[in-house]
Design a protein around this motif. Structure first.
Motif, PDB file in Angstrom:
ATOM      1  N   TYR A 199      20.035  -6.646  36.337  1.00  0.00           N
ATOM      2  CA  TYR A 199      18.912  -6.315  35.446  1.00  0.00           C
ATOM      3  C   TYR A 199      19.505  -5.896  34.102  1.00  0.00           C
ATOM      4  CZ  TYR A 199      14.570  -3.828  34.070  1.00  0.00           C
ATOM      5  OH  TYR A 199      13.419  -3.379  33.435  1.00  0.00           O
ATOM      6  N   LEU A 200      19.806  -6.887  33.274  1.00  0.00           N
ATOM      7  CA  LEU A 200      20.549  -6.650  32.042  1.00  0.00           C
ATOM      8  C   LEU A 200      19.873  -7.320  30.848  1.00  0.00           C
ATOM      9  CD1 LEU A 200      24.215  -7.266  33.291  1.00  0.00           C
ATOM     10  CD2 LEU A 200      23.280  -5.084  32.502  1.00  0.00           C
ATOM     11  N   PRO A 201      20.163  -6.829  29.644  1.00  0.00           N
ATOM     12  CA  PRO A 201      19.678  -7.517  28.442  1.00  0.00           C
ATOM     13  C   PRO A 201      20.513  -8.767  28.175  1.00  0.00           C
ATOM     14  CG  PRO A 201      21.018  -5.644  27.807  1.00  0.00           C
ATOM     15  CD  PRO A 201      20.906  -5.600  29.308  1.00  0.00           C
ATOM     16  N   LEU A 235      25.844 -10.047  31.284  1.00  0.00           N
ATOM     17  CA  LEU A 235      24.911 -10.714  32.192  1.00  0.00           C
ATOM     18  C   LEU A 235      25.550 -11.975  32.760  1.00  0.00           C
ATOM     19  CD1 LEU A 235      22.294 -11.209  33.594  1.00  0.00           C
ATOM     20  CD2 LEU A 235      21.222 -11.785  31.422  1.00  0.00           C
ATOM     21  N   TYR A 294      14.752 -10.445  34.896  1.00  0.00           N
ATOM     22  CA  TYR A 294      14.731 -10.440  33.435  1.00  0.00           C
ATOM     23  C   TYR A 294      14.667  -9.015  32.893  1.00  0.00           C
ATOM     24  CZ  TYR A 294      13.129 -11.250  28.676  1.00  0.00           C
ATOM     25  OH  TYR A 294      13.003 -11.237  27.317  1.00  0.00           O
ATOM     26  N   GLY A 295      15.537  -8.695  31.948  1.00  0.00           N
ATOM     27  CA  GLY A 295      15.582  -7.366  31.356  1.00  0.00           C
ATOM     28  C   GLY A 295      14.272  -7.024  30.667  1.00  0.00           C
ATOM     29  N   THR A 352      22.830  -2.782  35.953  1.00  0.00           N
ATOM     30  CA  THR A 352      21.887  -2.660  34.849  1.00  0.00           C
ATOM     31  C   THR A 352      22.629  -2.140  33.618  1.00  0.00           C
ATOM     32  OG1 THR A 352      19.702  -1.815  34.211  1.00  0.00           O
ATOM     33  CG2 THR A 352      21.120  -0.316  35.462  1.00  0.00           C
ATOM     34  N   GLY A 397      18.696  -2.100  26.065  1.00  0.00           N
ATOM     35  CA  GLY A 397      18.933  -3.299  25.273  1.00  0.00           C
ATOM     36  C   GLY A 397      18.202  -3.175  23.955  1.00  0.00           C
ATOM     37  N   LEU A 425      16.074   0.156  29.858  1.00  0.00           N
ATOM     38  CA  LEU A 425      16.358  -0.491  31.137  1.00  0.00           C
ATOM     39  C   LEU A 425      16.761   0.503  32.223  1.00  0.00           C
ATOM     40  CD1 LEU A 425      18.317  -3.695  30.058  1.00  0.00           C
ATOM     41  CD2 LEU A 425      15.879  -3.428  30.454  1.00  0.00           C
ATOM     42  N   LYS A 426      17.606   1.448  31.891  1.00  0.00           N
ATOM     43  CA  LYS A 426      18.076   2.396  32.913  1.00  0.00           C
ATOM     44  C   LYS A 426      16.933   3.262  33.423  1.00  0.00           C
ATOM     45  CE  LYS A 426      21.279   4.431  35.427  1.00  0.00           C
ATOM     46  NZ  LYS A 426      20.585   5.567  36.002  1.00  0.00           N
ATOM     47  N   ASP A 437      16.813 -17.096  27.862  1.00  0.00           N
ATOM     48  CA  ASP A 437      17.455 -15.891  28.367  1.00  0.00           C
ATOM     49  C   ASP A 437      18.098 -16.231  29.703  1.00  0.00           C
ATOM     50  OD1 ASP A 437      17.474 -13.255  30.060  1.00  0.00           O
ATOM     51  OD2 ASP A 437      17.202 -12.596  27.989  1.00  0.00           O
ATOM     52  N   GLY A 458      18.111 -14.715  32.234  1.00  0.00           N
ATOM     53  CA  GLY A 458      17.270 -14.241  33.329  1.00  0.00           C
ATOM     54  C   GLY A 458      16.301 -15.266  33.872  1.00  0.00           C
TER      55      GLY A 458
END
Length: 661
Positions: free
Chosen positions: A167-169, A174, A192-193, A214, A218, A227-228, A335, A337
């Protein structure tokens, strides 16, 4: 009455065709032909000559008659630890198996084999952040960084067959983490972030993930995406999660739970982060990744893809459709994601030994020329993006792209939904300067790679994805499976298996069968889209079957109505829905975003209604047009018409976990 209907339908088809393509008496101007230079130097031309064919149609016909030989040819360009015993096993249909008995690993072909050749010093990835920061990775550097992360994952107990949620930008980590999972035989499930707490929790729970990767956050439009914070709430609802690796991107303070949360940069500084992690040999049918479809209602479907067939399909389609050459700089502006990012940011460019570009931010921030600035600065030669992005940038006019040198571009691409002819022409003329062929691709999360698409040698029609790719047999059929006549609307189906196809739905094989194979017509892969095939065999995707409006007995695709609206000089984007009507069954309601310099008014509404009537026939005139500033979209850019419909009817909008915030 039937004569009147036939005449109306004929008028609609004729007017739609004239709106979609330039006309001449002999029909020659219906096509946009690639230059002779493009054709002569295309990868597909070289393959055609190698196989002894003189025409593209001959090569395609051969690939349909000999699909296993075609796919075997492509697979032999990659490396396998052990060869296959059988190209395709159909005995357990629809659970098809490709390259049966073969052993490989997609990371071996994406990184390892390049890192031991001259390509070790070639750039694999160029990344630019929204704040202007830059990072680059050669194939050698990529190999080291992926190996170090893979070593960390193994030290934390990640084993072959586990599913790691990411779960990243839109940052290099990623890609690195996806590759690291695949390298050690673990499957990745990228969310998707920016997805909601519910969406992330549901996906982690379904995958039974023990590890989440994560970031602290982002950047998007100079704002921090938390995100966190979202991940913390989601993990609280997911009892299977034992550990969380956190990438530092924004640097702002976040909660780090002792015993669970660990910074990636701290782990990468430890001796456990070995740069010499071996690549795990995998069976061709071993799971590579899970990707959850956005869906419209119900629980998201965990689409399963595998190492062997997906690798061959992704590699082959990029090579032939976008004609990748050693000197190219490729930008898929999606992206990672989404499936577009999985296949055409992460895996296929690396499989082809290409140089890829990735950008963190939005297309029009801080100014509407950000993308064109990037194309110029990084000498991008191939740009692949979505119609919604094209339409969004088109509304700002030609001045912004004309400020920049776009002469390095040689191919353009479109993905995600049918591109309306007006946006196609703007893209071709303003961005491609009338010399860059547009590869308008149709495919799905489930298909893994392009299915209907031109190649650089294909004559193009604005708005059509043209014809099926080599070895792919599609048709437009009635519900009984019989083929539709030319220009007759029907169901889009795929009639034979292909290497990159999904293998099942995670934890729910029965749903896989009932969703894709048991619907009418049976024994064909039912796409869920309506389409038509014209007299030249070109496919025109109308839209999702639930995006077809039946007005007084006539079937009208939302894409048709939207294309007609966008062809008006005042309209940047449009969405059409059908609402219940006592007499007509359904009435068309449209939502319109205007271009700069135009304002909504009753006069303009009536002008637009008349314009649609002129383009498609009186039956297609919207009953109402609403002027709006935004449209509900998934984060992959698809308009969520069901949300508009539910809101208009005062109903529950259902699952909106994929809605763009």
């Amino acid at each position: 009455m039937s004569d009147t209907r036939d005449a109306a339908l004929k008028e609609i088809a004729t007017l739609n065709d004239s709106a979609a393509q330039p006309q001449s008496q002999n029909g020659a101007e219906r096509f946009h032909y690639p230059s002779q230079e493009v054709v002569e130097h295309a990868n597909v031309t070289a393959y055609m000559k190698a196989k002894g064919f003189n025409a593209f149609d001959e090569l395609y016909a051969w690939s349909i008659q000999n699909p296993q030989e075609f796919w075997s040819d492509q697979a032999k360009e990659l490396e396998w630890f052990e060869p296959w015993e059988e190209v395709l096993d159909e005995s357990t249909a629809p659970f098809y198996k490709w390259f049966v008995g073969a052993k490989t690993n997609i990371v071996h072909n994406a990184i390892d084999r390049h890192a031991r050749t001259w390509r070790r010093n070639k750039l694999a990835l160029i990344w630019e952040g929204e704040d202007g920061s830059h990072r680059t990775y050669s194939y050698h550097t990529l190999d080291r960084e992926v190996s170090k992360i893979a070593s960390v994952l193994k030290s934390m107990g990640v084993q072959k067959g586990d599913i790691v949620t990411i779960y990243l930008p839109r940052i290099p980590e990623l890609m690195l983490c996806m590759l690291a999972c695949a390298k050690i035989g673990a499957a990745h499930s990228v969310v998707y972030g920016g997805f909601s707490v519910e969406a992330l929790a549901d996906r982690m729970d379904d995958a039974k993930s023990k590890l989440l990767i994560t970031a602290d956050g982002g950047f998007m439009r100079n704002k921090v995406i938390e995100l966190k914070k979202i991940a913390d709430e989601a993990m609280a609802r997911t009892p299977t999660i034992q550990s969380c690796i956190v990438v530092k991107r924004t640097g702002h303070d976040v909660n780090m739970e002792s015993g669970r949360d660990l910074w990636l940069h701290d782990l990468m500084a430890l001796p456990i982060a070995s740069p010499n992690c071996p690549t795990e040999p995998m069976d061709a049918e071993d799971m590579l990744f899970i990707l959850y479809t956005s869906g419209t209602t119900g629980r998201p479907k965990g689409v399963v893809h595998t190492h062997g067939g997906y690798m061959v399909g992704a590699y082959t389609t990029l090579k032939f459709v976008f004609d990748i050459k050693e000197e190219d700089r490729w930008w898929c502006a999606a992206d990672p994601g989404w499936i577009t990012g999985h296949s055409y940011i992460v895996y296929s460019p690396l499989l082809a030994g290409a140089t890829s570009f990735m950008y963190e931010g939005a297309p029009n921030y801080p100014y509407p020329d950000r993308w064109w600035q990037l194309v110029s600065r990084h000498a991008i030669s191939i740009l692949y993006t979505a119609p919604t992005a094209i339409r969004g940038l088109m509304r700002f006019g030609e001045a912004w792209p004309n400020r920049h040198d776009l002469s390095n571009l040689r191919l353009l691409g479109s993905v995600g939904e049918p591109i309306n002819p007006e946006a196609w022409r703007w893209y071709h003329h303003v961005i491609g300067k009338d010399r860059c062929p547009i590869m308008d691709t149709w495919w799905q999360t489930e298909t893994g790679h392009f299915m209907i698409t031109p190649t650089p040698v294909t004559p193009l029609k604005p708005g059509s994805a043209t014809r099926p790719f080599f070895g792919i047999e599609v048709d437009v059929v009635h519900e009984d499976g019989s083929s539709c006549d030319a220009n007759e609307d029907g169901l889009l189906v795929i009639k034979r298996p292909w290497p990159g196809m999904m293998r099942t739905i995670l934890n729910d094989p029965e749903r896989y069968v009932s969703t894709y194979w048991d619907k009418e017509p049976v024994n064909m892969y039912t796409v869920g889209d309506s389409a038509r095939k014209d007299e030249d065999g070109y496919i025109w995707v109308i839209g999702r079957l639930d995006d077809v409006i039946k007005v007084s007995g006539y079937r009208l695709g939302t894409a048709e109505v939207e294309s007609a609206l966008v062809s008006h000089q005042s309209v940047a984007e449009a969405a059409a829905i059908g609402l219940p009507h006592d007499i007509k069954g359904s009435a068309i309601h449209a939502f319109v975003i205007l271009r700069e310099g135009f304002e909504g008014s009753p006069k303009l509404e009536e002008e637009l209604r008349a314009h649609v009537g002129h383009e498609l026939g009186p039956i297609a005139r919207p009953d109402a047009i609403n002027f709006v500033s935004t449209l509900p979209k998934t984060r992959s850019g698809k308009i969520m018409r069901r949300v508009l419909k539910a809101q208009a009817l005062g109903q529950d909008v259902g699952d909106i976990s994929t809605l763009e915030s």
